[in-house]
Motif scaffolding. Structure first.
Motif, PDB file in Angstrom:
ATOM      1  N   UNK A  64       0.845  -1.201   0.000  1.00 33.46           N
ATOM      2  CA  UNK A  64       0.000   0.000   0.000  1.00 33.46           C
ATOM      3  C   UNK A  64       0.876   1.245   0.000  1.00 33.46           C
ATOM      4  N   UNK A  65       1.970   1.205   0.772  1.00 30.18           N
ATOM      5  CA  UNK A  65       2.906   2.325   0.801  1.00 30.18           C
ATOM      6  C   UNK A  65       3.465   2.613  -0.578  1.00 30.18           C
ATOM      7  N   UNK A  66       3.831   1.559  -1.313  1.00 25.65           N
ATOM      8  CA  UNK A  66       4.364   1.720  -2.673  1.00 25.65           C
ATOM      9  C   UNK A  66       3.303   2.331  -3.582  1.00 25.65           C
ATOM     10  N   UNK A  67       2.074   1.881  -3.456  1.00 31.97           N
ATOM     11  CA  UNK A  67       0.993   2.405  -4.294  1.00 31.97           C
ATOM     12  C   UNK A  67       0.766   3.888  -4.019  1.00 31.97           C
ATOM     13  N   UNK A  68       0.837   4.273  -2.751  1.00 27.29           N
ATOM     14  CA  UNK A  68       0.629   5.683  -2.389  1.00 27.29           C
ATOM     15  C   UNK A  68       1.755   6.543  -2.965  1.00 27.29           C
ATOM     16  N   UNK A  69       2.992   6.068  -2.816  1.00 24.40           N
ATOM     17  CA  UNK A  69       4.151   6.800  -3.351  1.00 24.40           C
ATOM     18  C   UNK A  69       4.013   6.945  -4.861  1.00 24.40           C
ATOM     19  N   UNK A  70       3.588   5.851  -5.523  1.00 24.02           N
ATOM     20  CA  UNK A  70       3.413   5.862  -6.970  1.00 24.02           C
ATOM     21  C   UNK A  70       2.338   6.876  -7.371  1.00 24.02           C
ATOM     22  N   UNK A  71       1.227   6.875  -6.625  1.00 29.41           N
ATOM     23  CA  UNK A  71       0.122   7.789  -6.919  1.00 29.41           C
ATOM     24  C   UNK A  71       0.561   9.237  -6.735  1.00 29.41           C
ATOM     25  N   UNK A  72       1.315   9.502  -5.659  1.00 29.72           N
ATOM     26  CA  UNK A  72       1.805  10.863  -5.408  1.00 29.72           C
ATOM     27  C   UNK A  72       2.748  11.302  -6.532  1.00 29.72           C
ATOM     28  N   UNK A  73       3.596  10.356  -6.991  1.00 31.18           N
ATOM     29  CA  UNK A  73       4.547  10.671  -8.067  1.00 31.18           C
ATOM     30  C   UNK A  73       3.793  11.059  -9.335  1.00 31.18           C
ATOM     31  N   UNK A  74       2.692  10.376  -9.607  1.00 33.85           N
ATOM     32  CA  UNK A  74       1.889  10.682 -10.806  1.00 33.85           C
ATOM     33  C   UNK A  74       1.241  12.053 -10.676  1.00 33.85           C
TER      34      UNK A  74
END
Ligand SMILES: [Zn+2]
Length: 77
Positions: A64-74
């Motif tokens: 979930x942490x990776x998904x959040x970081x990915x979403x923020x990066x986008x």
């Protein structure tokens, strides 16, 4: 994997043991000592999978942490 013997009548749980056979020994000992050899209500031998759940939960948190970081990066690009 480890197992615990639980007595619902006494609301107690044994220390975790490594085999189901050892949990049965705990069961026999508990019946003899606490219930004069009778079979108490609500007893069970359960797999002690707290550790497995902990590991799975940690992996899920990392995912979930990776998904959040990915979403923020986008969002920021
Ligand atoms: Zn008991």
């Amino acid at each position: 994997m480890s197992y615990r013997y639980r007595c619902g009548t006494c609301r107690t749980t044994s220390e975790p043991v490594t085999t189901r056979r050892a949990a049965r020994a705990e069961q026999d000992w508990h019946r003899a000592r606490e219930h004069a050899g009778l079979i108490p209500d609500g007893e069970s031998i359960e797999p002690d999978d707290e550790h497995a759940l902990g590991t799975g939960g940690l992996l899920l948190a990392v995912l979930i942490g990776c998904l959040i970081v990915d979403a923020l990066a986008r969002i920021t690009h």
